[in-house]
Scaffold this motif. Sequence first.
Motif, PDB file in Angstrom:
ATOM      1  N   SER A 174       1.068  -1.114  -0.172  1.00  0.00           N
ATOM      2  CA  SER A 174       0.167  -0.332   0.410  1.00  0.00           C
ATOM      3  C   SER A 174       0.688   1.295  -0.172  1.00  0.00           C
ATOM      4  O   SER A 174       2.302   1.001   0.480  1.00  0.00           O
ATOM      5  CB  SER A 174      -0.727   0.105   1.519  1.00  0.00           C
ATOM      6  N   LYS A 175       0.517   2.095  -0.579  1.00  0.00           N
ATOM      7  CA  LYS A 175       0.395   4.051  -0.330  1.00  0.00           C
ATOM      8  C   LYS A 175       1.395   3.870   0.863  1.00  0.00           C
ATOM      9  O   LYS A 175       2.760   4.253   0.907  1.00  0.00           O
ATOM     10  CB  LYS A 175      -0.119   4.932  -0.902  1.00  0.00           C
ATOM     11  N   THR A 176       0.777   3.532   2.128  1.00  0.00           N
ATOM     12  CA  THR A 176       1.289   4.050   3.818  1.00  0.00           C
ATOM     13  C   THR A 176       2.305   2.784   3.506  1.00  0.00           C
ATOM     14  O   THR A 176       3.368   3.632   4.219  1.00  0.00           O
ATOM     15  CB  THR A 176       0.173   3.697   4.576  1.00  0.00           C
TER      16      THR A 176
ATOM     17  N   THR B  65       5.507   4.419   1.425  1.00  0.00           N
ATOM     18  CA  THR B  65       6.187   5.077   2.124  1.00  0.00           C
ATOM     19  C   THR B  65       6.633   4.986   3.017  1.00  0.00           C
ATOM     20  O   THR B  65       7.972   5.789   3.570  1.00  0.00           O
ATOM     21  CB  THR B  65       4.957   6.131   2.769  1.00  0.00           C
TER      22      THR B  65
ATOM     23  N   LEU C 243       5.854   3.868  -5.314  1.00  0.00           N
ATOM     24  CA  LEU C 243       5.038   3.539  -4.712  1.00  0.00           C
ATOM     25  C   LEU C 243       4.369   4.445  -3.774  1.00  0.00           C
ATOM     26  O   LEU C 243       3.120   3.881  -2.645  1.00  0.00           O
ATOM     27  CB  LEU C 243       4.603   2.014  -4.051  1.00  0.00           C
ATOM     28  N   SER C 244       5.205   5.456  -3.273  1.00  0.00           N
ATOM     29  CA  SER C 244       5.598   6.169  -1.796  1.00  0.00           C
ATOM     30  C   SER C 244       4.158   7.236  -2.273  1.00  0.00           C
ATOM     31  O   SER C 244       3.774   7.840  -3.269  1.00  0.00           O
ATOM     32  CB  SER C 244       6.561   6.556  -1.348  1.00  0.00           C
ATOM     33  N   ASN C 245       4.278   8.300  -0.919  1.00  0.00           N
ATOM     34  CA  ASN C 245       3.372   9.431  -0.508  1.00  0.00           C
ATOM     35  C   ASN C 245       4.549  10.734  -0.448  1.00  0.00           C
ATOM     36  O   ASN C 245       5.451  10.796   0.780  1.00  0.00           O
ATOM     37  CB  ASN C 245       2.732   9.515   0.165  1.00  0.00           C
TER      38      ASN C 245
END
Length: 488
Positions: free
Chosen positions: A304-306, A309, A340-342
């Motif tokens: 997931s992005k979370t 990150t 994939l990160s924020n």
Amino acid sequence: MLNLSKDADSNLKSTVKPRYLVLGSGSVGFALAKELRESNKLVIIVDKDEAKVETLREEGFEAIVGDISDPELVDKIDLKNVVVILFLTSNNEANRKGIENFKKAINPDVQLFSRASDIINKEKMEDLGADYVFMPSKLVASSLSRSLERAESVHRGNRLARWLKGIRDKRLAIVIHDNPDPDAISSGLALKEIAKSIGVEANILYHGRIGHQENKAFVNLLGIDLGKMEENGLKGYDEIALIDCSIPGVNNMVPPNSFVGIVIDHHPPGETEIKAEYIDIRPNFGATATIMTKYLQQLNINISKTLATALLYGIRTDTQDFKRKTDPADLSAASYLYPLSNHGILDQLEQPSMAIETLEVLGEAIRNRQVLGSYLLSNVGNIRDRDTLPQAADYLLSLEGISTTVVFGVTEDRIYISGRSNDIRINLGEVMRQAFGEDAGGHANAAGAQIPLGVFSATKDRQTLLRLVNEAVVKRFLSAVGVESVGE
């Protein structure tokens, strides 16, 4: 009448495919020629064996009979549109002569690649003008090493998955080290995600406090759910995983000698024997988050992005943005996580406000610094937040002439020590362990220790206590690095 302008003529020329000239059709040359053709490249092969050339022509290759060491060979070949010439015979002398002959006749933009059997011939070919010289034995070893690494990664991923499948009906406590940093937190989060994908209920537990302002922002902005061991301990859990720490009771609240199912860490354990059902310790990696990223990739788990990150930030902080103890695996993992990160959250994490206590400790560290050669030691006195110490140690390392910093402070029952070094002559983790015992350690350039006050705690006068602590810490550290303290 068809009118071709200069631009039109240039466009026509650009559609002509570049050609690759392969000199020598032995096993290496033939295999490369096939690869190039499968990549839709135009290949010319030269070999002195007429039978081989005839066979190559039957297989559809453009092939020429010629001796690589013959100076007249250059005139027999149309070098127009040739971009790379490869000297691939097993004969070092022939390859050297070929390089010498073709170097005189080609456009400077044409690249010369050559095969060599050893380092001496490699250097000779480079001196003659070869742009790239390779040794097949080295390439085979390198390729085999990468294949073995991939196989080992698959094996580790499968073993971890099997272990987790074996506890599907149990609850897993993922214990990270005391006062955890982003590397430990993100690694725990990754294991929780892996466990969830297999159907195992898991929670991340820690002891102490998250005091560093960047670490607080990290947990808050990403909404990471962490449990406090002080509240329930390990009650209600069937299995334990230690992440970013490896020994029960050392920098974690797990009772010593507890049975541990999993240990995953990147810190070298020293001489202490690690006991667990599944152990993965990789001291060459700069972050445990790198190890966990490899598991997520190997097990094909959606990140997931979370989580991406968190892991990327964990790698960056533990390697100091890839300036400290960085392995190619750290760079590879970061490259995978980056898209994939924020990045909005990452920008916020890089610019947190500085806490008042951090500023006060930094001031005390500067004021109380003791410098002996390139070593700087500073006693900051009483502290509430141990996370202020590494920040002060990092800052003081930037002072001119300083290669190693040690900053320490005292709580109600312990002495906390943090060190940083850019001195390649010492391994700071080993120095800390030698000076302060098995509860100390870390990496070559970043390490720490915590020491119970013990007999010092009976000292009623706080100033006397701080003076005794200062004398003991400074003397032990300087003794470990072989430096005499002032007055000796």
